[in-house]
Enzyme design. Sequence first.
Site, PDB file in Angstrom:
ATOM      1  N   GLY A 242      15.534  49.917 -84.920  1.00  9.20           N
ATOM      2  CA  GLY A 242      14.460  49.465 -85.898  1.00  9.20           C
ATOM      3  C   GLY A 242      13.912  48.067 -85.718  1.00  9.20           C
ATOM      4  O   GLY A 242      12.901  47.597 -86.186  1.00  9.20           O
ATOM      5  N   GLU A 277      21.749  51.640 -83.360  1.00 11.40           N
ATOM      6  CA  GLU A 277      21.066  52.650 -82.495  1.00 11.40           C
ATOM      7  C   GLU A 277      19.647  52.029 -81.933  1.00 11.40           C
ATOM      8  O   GLU A 277      18.521  52.536 -82.345  1.00 11.40           O
ATOM      9  CB  GLU A 277      20.700  53.986 -83.493  1.00 11.40           C
ATOM     10  CG  GLU A 277      21.841  54.321 -84.012  1.00 11.40           C
ATOM     11  CD  GLU A 277      21.778  55.386 -85.217  1.00 11.40           C
ATOM     12  OE1 GLU A 277      20.620  55.430 -85.888  1.00 11.40           O
ATOM     13  OE2 GLU A 277      22.501  56.190 -85.614  1.00 11.40           O
ATOM     14  N   TYR A 321      -0.510  55.834 -84.233  1.00  9.86           N
ATOM     15  CA  TYR A 321       0.042  54.669 -85.190  1.00  9.86           C
ATOM     16  C   TYR A 321      -0.947  53.411 -85.153  1.00  9.86           C
ATOM     17  O   TYR A 321      -0.591  52.392 -85.749  1.00  9.86           O
ATOM     18  CB  TYR A 321       1.393  54.243 -84.858  1.00  9.86           C
ATOM     19  CG  TYR A 321       2.564  55.168 -84.486  1.00  9.86           C
ATOM     20  CD1 TYR A 321       2.822  55.941 -85.528  1.00  9.86           C
ATOM     21  CD2 TYR A 321       3.071  55.205 -83.367  1.00  9.86           C
ATOM     22  CE1 TYR A 321       3.912  56.792 -85.132  1.00  9.86           C
ATOM     23  CE2 TYR A 321       4.065  56.078 -82.895  1.00  9.86           C
ATOM     24  CZ  TYR A 321       4.592  56.837 -83.936  1.00  9.86           C
ATOM     25  OH  TYR A 321       5.746  57.843 -83.705  1.00  9.86           O
ATOM     26  N   CYS A 347     -11.199  64.863 -74.754  1.00 13.14           N
ATOM     27  CA  CYS A 347     -12.120  65.613 -75.749  1.00 13.14           C
ATOM     28  C   CYS A 347     -11.787  65.324 -77.180  1.00 13.14           C
ATOM     29  O   CYS A 347     -11.646  66.267 -77.861  1.00 13.14           O
ATOM     30  CB  CYS A 347     -12.763  66.796 -75.531  1.00 13.14           C
ATOM     31  SG  CYS A 347     -13.284  66.997 -73.816  1.00 13.14           S
TER      32      CYS A 347
END
Length: 422
Positions: A242, A277, A321, A347
């Site tokens: 994170g 992680e 995002y 497109c």
Amino acid sequence: MNHFELRGGELFCEDVPLARIAQAVGTPVYVYSSATLERHYTVLRDALVAHGVKDPLIAFAVKANSNVAVLRTLARLGAGADVVSEGEVRRALAAGVPPERIVFSGVGKTEAEVAFALQAGVAEINVESEPELDLVDRVAQRLGVRAQIAIRVNPDVQAGGHEKISTGKSENKFGVSFSEAERLYAKASNLAGVRPVGVACHIGSQITDLAPMAEAFAKMRGLVERLQREGLRVERLDLGGGLGVPYFNQPEPPSPDDYAAMIAETVGGLDVGLAFEPGRMIAANAGVLIAGVTHVHERPEGRRFLVLDAAMNDLIRPAMYDAYHDIRAVRPREGEARPYDVVGPVCETGDTFTRDRALPPLEPGDLVAFMTAGAYGAAMASEYNSRLLVPEVLVKGAEFAVVRPRPTYDDMLARERPAPWL
Ligand SMILES: *Cc1c(COP(=O)(O)O)cnc(C)c1O
């Protein structure tokens, strides 16, 4: 820090001019720096060790960049892998990550995936719900093994650079509450097919403020202590990933040293091994997407469109995002910067990387680089609009290798076949 710099008026990756790669492989193409990948892993590990974390398991989040050559680069330094599907278990194994450094996360692991992971001997399955605990127990018993599991907790804190990458609020689908975690841990210790080894959390991505992490980790510490007081054995605390990276217009992320200091403050001194992680923090700044300029199209009323040969199917973060990527000319021309709307050929109106971005003068045939594209870039690419899957190149010093070639149109078509009645 990364290894993409201007030298003598052109952008290099380590000792290779990006233009040379574009010439050899064509565009669009992702380019990764081994030195940057290695540096980010090493800086994080060294910071954790310097703050007293003994032998941290740093399991790279494969979903951020799942190229086997990237995984192998990290595995050679001792990295593990955080995986979320059988495909990712297979990639990690193919890259030489030892199974005892593989952590299997994800809310919807199927029986087949759990069976595969258990047969491969992965270190830990992070269980995200009671039905999943029962499933792992059942599959393990059938296979005659004992699954090492951790319970994934949802610490109910708000964090993450965008609502779509926030995972640690109770309304998100990930993990169980603290009280559930205690009950499930106790239950797991009485099941024949599983052995609970720890607890895990992961509260979101692109986090640039340590406060929500510190809040979550302090709560995790409390959980570990409660479990230990109940006489349950806890060997590992997995703190997820994170950590944010600088995307140039966003708040500066904390340094690995500040992060490690926060870890020491919140969970230091616990008698458990720590696992991490990280995905983005390792890979984002280690990669760029190079695109060629197809057209510069100026509307009479003033908008100037930079039409590239890369599109949202190659790099979806801006469309998905609202992500910001710094865009640089690979061989910047002299002259004043001008505003461009940077778009791809797909497109969809969403195929717009950015609007009104000030860039140096650009002409058809020029190359641009999307910076900080090494995480959630190629890994999220698709063939939408029947565009060929974007290739990937790994650089090391003065060498480069194509680590995922661009498929041919025949390759693309060969995967499909007519139905018998056609
Ligand atoms: C996505 C994910 C990560 C990695 O997140 P980053 O923000 O890339 O560090 C780690 N753990 C789990 C469980 C994830 O889903």
